[in-house]
Write a protein that holds these residues in place. Sequence first.
Motif, short mmCIF file in Angstrom:
data_model
loop_
_atom_site.label_atom_id
_atom_site.label_comp_id
_atom_site.label_asym_id
_atom_site.label_seq_id
_atom_site.Cartn_x
_atom_site.Cartn_y
_atom_site.Cartn_z
N PRO A 19 -39.80 -68.15 -106.45
CA PRO A 19 -38.45 -67.72 -106.11
C PRO A 19 -38.18 -67.81 -104.60
O PRO A 19 -38.94 -67.27 -103.79
N GLN A 21 -36.10 -66.32 -102.96
CA GLN A 21 -35.80 -64.99 -102.43
C GLN A 21 -37.00 -64.39 -101.69
O GLN A 21 -36.83 -63.62 -100.75
N ARG A 24 -36.59 -65.61 -98.22
CA ARG A 24 -35.46 -64.92 -97.58
C ARG A 24 -35.83 -63.49 -97.22
O ARG A 24 -35.51 -63.01 -96.13
N ASP A 25 -36.50 -62.78 -98.12
CA ASP A 25 -36.89 -61.39 -97.85
C ASP A 25 -37.82 -61.29 -96.63
O ASP A 25 -37.72 -60.35 -95.85
N GLU A 28 -35.35 -63.56 -93.38
CA GLU A 28 -33.91 -63.51 -93.12
C GLU A 28 -33.52 -62.63 -91.93
O GLU A 28 -32.67 -63.00 -91.12
N GLU A 56 -29.47 -70.88 -98.61
CA GLU A 56 -29.31 -69.54 -99.20
C GLU A 56 -28.90 -69.55 -100.66
O GLU A 56 -28.96 -68.53 -101.33
#
Length: 134
Positions: A19, A21, A24-25, A28, A56
């Motif tokens: 993932p 994400q 990003r986690d 970001e 994104e």
Amino acid sequence: MSFDVELICLKNGEPDTFPAQIVRDAFERFIKSREEDVWILAFPDGGGGEMVAEDEEAGETNGVSIGSPSGDNIYDALYEVLRQTNSVMTWSFGGCAVANASVIADLPKELIEENGKPIIVGSGWEILAAIEAY
């Protein structure tokens, strides 16, 4: 010294995904600027780098590449991705690290021949120490 690091997810010797994400986690909040898939990173310790990552909107990714990583904090973020995925991190002058020993079985023989046996790391600091020791 300027170098690059690459984090890539592998399964049975082939590229795999995880993932987006997770990336990003981890990164970001450190984005200074972003232009499509290139993120300019700035960390509290003054370090940073230029990261190529999925945009994104991406649901999956197979990893990230960071040009000229600097500082200590960047390795904490890289470790967070490494420990949550079936990934290996390599650096451009040779060497590699994994957060979980089980990942080694998924690495292609050529990667190990080129970079040596992966170092198992348990923190961002251990990644930095492995790079500096190489």
